[in-house]
Enzyme design. Structure first.
Site, short mmCIF file in Angstrom:
data_model
loop_
_atom_site.label_atom_id
_atom_site.label_comp_id
_atom_site.label_asym_id
_atom_site.label_seq_id
_atom_site.Cartn_x
_atom_site.Cartn_y
_atom_site.Cartn_z
N LYS A 53 15.58 -10.11 -18.15
CA LYS A 53 14.76 -11.28 -18.49
C LYS A 53 14.50 -11.32 -20.00
CE LYS A 53 12.85 -11.38 -13.87
NZ LYS A 53 11.90 -10.88 -12.89
N GLN A 97 6.20 -8.42 -12.57
CA GLN A 97 7.36 -7.98 -11.79
C GLN A 97 6.91 -7.32 -10.48
OE1 GLN A 97 10.51 -8.73 -12.61
NE2 GLN A 97 11.35 -7.72 -10.82
N ASP A 120 6.86 -18.04 -12.04
CA ASP A 120 7.48 -17.54 -10.81
C ASP A 120 7.27 -18.50 -9.64
OD1 ASP A 120 8.94 -15.16 -10.64
OD2 ASP A 120 7.16 -13.89 -10.82
N1 GUN Z 1 11.06 -9.04 -7.90
C1 GUN Z 1 12.24 -9.45 -7.37
N2 GUN Z 1 12.42 -10.76 -7.63
C2 GUN Z 1 11.35 -11.18 -8.33
C3 GUN Z 1 10.97 -12.43 -8.88
O1 GUN Z 1 11.66 -13.45 -8.77
N3 GUN Z 1 9.79 -12.45 -9.55
C4 GUN Z 1 8.99 -11.34 -9.67
N4 GUN Z 1 7.85 -11.47 -10.33
N5 GUN Z 1 9.32 -10.17 -9.17
C5 GUN Z 1 10.49 -10.10 -8.50
#
Ligand code: GUN
Length: 284
Positions: A53, A97, A120
């Site tokens: 990211k 995350q 998200d």
């Molecule tokens: N863990 C796995 N996929 C995601 C996601 O799309 N967002 C977040 N915050 N954590 C994740």
């Protein structure tokens, strides 16, 4: 033989457009969009996602900040970090995350993120907006699936769509997005009877169950569009999807591979959501 649609290629196109938009903002001397990512603990998979990211932000010229917190962080400490980012006018998007280390309550953290910074799309306000067809933030993986469908030239309106999996992260929101585009949607899960037959009625099949190579040719209608959201490791440690590509590819009309399919799209949609948050914050 199916046409293979690479999310990696579609992502490249979208990221080029995003870079141009960033350049225009920078050229105008504007404040730049910024994503804040919170990572608690040392889960290697989470660290690798978060690094991806950060790299993607840098690649398009978007600002990002990684806030790394120790495994022993308390709920109160984590909530205080979210509140600080909520208040920071330089931050447009906040992502915590998941999964969080044991003992931390992710639902409480998600509820604390300001809905206008919830890139998200996990906050109950944004989940509600999706279901009410109001403009809000939509989770990134489902958005990536829809973008791939559109790139296939598949219009969901009137089509039979089957979603394999009902998670809050992917299955439920992608089903709703398909419904919002007038597909006739069936959500399948571990209790579904006659699963292969139900799936084989789908013009659009989204596989998001997390079971390696579960979807074989008998699950697939001739000419169907198949989107594989699965990220599984096989015995050799290789990434494999929920779809048995070798068996399905000769029968499907379109198929996305793993890797280089939905995965790269997810981060690209996160960048798009952050730019959307920025534009709303700037009153554009
Ligand atoms: N863990 C796995 N996929 C995601 C996601 O799309 N967002 C977040 N915050 N954590 C994740």
């Amino acid at each position: 033989m199916a046409q293979v649609i690479y999310g990696s290629e579609v992502s490249k196109d979208i990221r080029t457009q995003l870079s141009e938009q960033m350049e225009a903002l920078r050229g105008a001397g504007a404040r730049m969009p910024k994503l804040a990512v919170i990572l608690v603990g040392n889960n290697p998979a989470s660290l690798s996602y978060v690094t991806g990211k950060e790299k993607a932000c840098a690649q398009v010229g978007m600002e990002s900040e990684l806030i790394r917190l120790p495994e022993a962080t308390t709920q109160d400490e984590l909530m205080a970090v979210v509140r600080r980012l909520n208040e920071d006018p330089a931050v447009d998007g906040i992502l915590c995350q998941l999964p969080l280390p044991r003992g931390l309550d992710s639902a409480q953290v998600i509820r604390e993120i300001r809905p206008d910074k919830d890139v998200d799309g996990f906050h109950p306000i944004n989940v509600g907006k999706l279901h009410l067809k109001e403009d809000g933030f939509v989770p990134c993986t489902p958005l990536g699936c829809m973008e791939l469908l559109h790139r296939m030239g598949v219009n969901p309106s009137g089509k039979r769509a089957v979603v394999l999996g009902r998670s809050n992260l992917v299955g439920a929101p992608v089903a709703r997005l398909l419904l919002n585009e007038n597909a006739t949607v069936t959500i399948c899960h571990s209790k579904t009877e006659n699963l292969p037959q139900v799936c084989a009625e789908a013009d659009i099949l989204i596989a998001a169950v997390g079971r390696a190579k579960m979807v074989t040719a008998e699950y697939v209608k001739e000419g169907a569009a198949v989107i594989d959201v699965g990220i599984n490791r096989n015995e050799q440690g290789k990434l494999v999807g929920d779809v048995d590509f070798a068996s399905v590819e000769p029968k499907a009309g379109f198929i996305t591979p793993v890797p280089k399919g939905v995965g790269p799209m997810t981060i690209t949609m996160l960048l798009k959501n952050t730019l959307k948050a920025y534009r709303q914050h700037e009153g554009e």
